[in-house]
Design an enzyme around this catalytic site. Structure first.
Site, mmCIF file in Angstrom:
data_model
loop_
_atom_site.group_PDB
_atom_site.id
_atom_site.type_symbol
_atom_site.label_atom_id
_atom_site.label_comp_id
_atom_site.label_asym_id
_atom_site.label_seq_id
_atom_site.Cartn_x
_atom_site.Cartn_y
_atom_site.Cartn_z
ATOM 1 N NE ARG A 284 6.440 54.045 5.730
ATOM 2 C CZ ARG A 284 5.194 53.817 6.113
ATOM 3 N NH1 ARG A 284 4.935 53.097 7.195
ATOM 4 N NH2 ARG A 284 4.170 54.252 5.384
ATOM 5 C CG ASP A 285 3.357 50.397 4.762
ATOM 6 O OD1 ASP A 285 3.334 49.451 5.563
ATOM 7 O OD2 ASP A 285 2.345 51.040 4.470
ATOM 8 C CG HIS B 25 -0.976 54.270 2.277
ATOM 9 N ND1 HIS B 25 0.399 54.353 2.117
ATOM 10 C CD2 HIS B 25 -1.187 53.189 3.068
ATOM 11 C CE1 HIS B 25 0.985 53.378 2.785
ATOM 12 N NE2 HIS B 25 0.035 52.648 3.363
ATOM 13 C CG HIS C 281 -2.909 48.749 3.957
ATOM 14 N ND1 HIS C 281 -1.893 48.086 4.600
ATOM 15 C CD2 HIS C 281 -2.539 50.057 3.931
ATOM 16 C CE1 HIS C 281 -0.952 48.949 4.952
ATOM 17 N NE2 HIS C 281 -1.325 50.153 4.562
ATOM 18 C CB CYS D 161 -0.532 49.041 10.547
ATOM 19 S SG CYS D 161 -0.352 50.127 11.989
ATOM 20 C CG ASN E 63 1.110 49.163 1.439
ATOM 21 O OD1 ASN E 63 0.621 50.241 1.727
ATOM 22 N ND2 ASN E 63 2.060 48.603 2.176
#
Length: 301
Positions: free
Chosen positions: A15-16, A207, A209, A240, A249
C-alpha cells in the site's frame, strides 16, 4: 536495554510503498507480491487503500484485489481509509482490518483530506463506528505526530487529544505515524511518555519514515519505551504523495536484521522479502532506499 522479546511487523509496502511509484502494478503482480510476503512469514500486511483513484491511481482497484487475496488465518490483512466513504467501501469487501487515519497537522490534514484536524477527528469517530458495526478490527492512526514541515508545528497536546479520542472509540490498535520523518529518539520518548498513559491497554504501533536516516534508531528508542508493533515496507519503499520530500518507510529487511542482531523474534524471514525488493527495484528501474536487500543476489551462478 529493556527490550521486548518479540515484535510484530506490519508490512505496508503493497500500500504505502506502491502508491509512491509512477509505474502502476497490475492486480496479478500485486497478488504475487502479497503471496510472497505471506510466504516469508509476515504476520500483518496492508494491501490497499480506499482513496480517490484520481489522487492515488495505484490503489484504484482495491476491491478487486481484496477479493482475490490468499485465504489464510495466519495473516492480518488491512486497508487504509481517510474518510467515511472509504470505510464504507472497505466494509463492502472481506478485509478484516480497517485503518481509520487522519493527520494531526493542520496543514497536512487539509492537504491530505480537505478537512481541519477537528473535522477529521469527528469524521474518524464515525469511520470507526461504521467499521466496528461491520465487525472489522480497527487500526486508529494519527499522521504527522512528530510534525509536518517542522517538529514544532504539531503541538504535543493536539496529538494527545487526538489519541484520546481514537482510543475512546475502542480501537484495536493505535498507530503513531512519523509521516514527514522528523522523529528523533528524544522526541520519540517524549511522545510515548505522553501518549502511552492515554492508550492504556490498547497496543501502540509506530509507523516510521526514514527521511533523515534515524528510522532504526527511533525503533530502538521506541522499544525501550515498551513498543513492540512497527510498520515497515520492503526495500524501504513508500512516502506520502501529499508531502514534498517525505521519503520511504523503514525497510522491512533492515528492521528484521536489527531484530535478529538484538535477539528479538519477529517471525519473518529476510531473504524471501529481499528477493522481492530486488525484483521491484528492477521493475521500477531504480534502487530502493533499504540496505540489507542489496546484499543478496538472485544470480543462480
Amino acid at each position: 536495554m529493556n527490550l521486548p522479546n518479540r515484535v510484530t511487523i506490519t508490512e505496508v509496502g503493497p500500500r504505502d510503498g506502491l502508491q509512491m511509484e509512477t509505474r502502476i502494478l497490475s492486480i496479478e503482480q500485486r497478488l504475487d507480491l502479497i503471496a510472497g510476503l505471506v510466504e516469508a512469514g509476515l504476520p500483518a500486511i496492508q494491501v490497499a487503500s480506499f482513496v480517490h483513484p484520481g489522487r492515488v491511481p495505484q490503489m484504484a482497484d482495491a476491491e478487486a484485489l481484496i477479493q482475490r487475496l490468499p485465504s489464510t488465518d495466519e495473516v492480518q490483512f488491512s486497508a487504509l481509509t481517510l474518510n467515511l466513504k472509504g470505510v464504507e467501501r472497505a466494509c463492502r469487501t472481506s478485509i478484516a482490518w480497517i485503518e481509520a487515519s487522519f493527520s494531526v497537522s493542520d496543514t497536512h490534514c487539509m492537504e491530505n483530506s480537505g478537512m481541519t484536524v477537528e473535522q477529521a477527528c469527528q469524521e474518524t469517530i464515525r469511520m470507526i463506528a461504521v467499521g466496528q458495526l461491520a465487525g472489522r478490527k480497527i487500526r486508529g492512526s494519527l499522521q504527522c505526530v512528530f510534525g509536518c514541515s517542522d517538529p514544532m508545528d504539531t503541538p504535543l497536546e493536539q496529538v494527545v487529544h487526538a489519541a484520546q479520542v481514537v482510543v475512546d472509540q475502542g480501537v484495536d490498535r493505535l498507530v503513531l505515524a512519523d509521516t514527514a520523518g522528523l522523529a528523533t529518539p528524544p522526541s520519540v520518548r517524549r511522545m510515548l511518555t505522553a501518549v502511552l498513559p492515554v492508550a492504556g491497554a490498547v497496543p501502540v504501533a509506530l509507523h516510521l519514515h526514514d527521511t533523515r536516516g534515524l528510522g532504526l534508531v527511533n525503533v530502538i528508542a521506541a522499544m525501550e519505551m515498551g513498543i513492540a508493533h512497527f510498520d515497515t515496507a520492503l526495500g524501504g519503499l513508500g512516502g506520502c504523495p501529499f508531502m514534498k520530500g517525505a521519503a520511504g518507510n523503514i525497510a522491512t529487511e533492515d528492521t528484521l536484521y536489527l531484530m535478529d542482531a538484538l535477539g528479538i523474534s519477529a517471525g519473518a524471514r529476510i531473504e524471501p522479502i529481499a528477493r522481492w525488493s530486488r525484483r521491484l527495484s528492477r521493475l521500477f528501474g531504480h534502487d530502493l532506499p533499504g540496505k540489507v536487500y542489496r546484499l543478496g543476489s538472485d544470480d543462480p551462478s
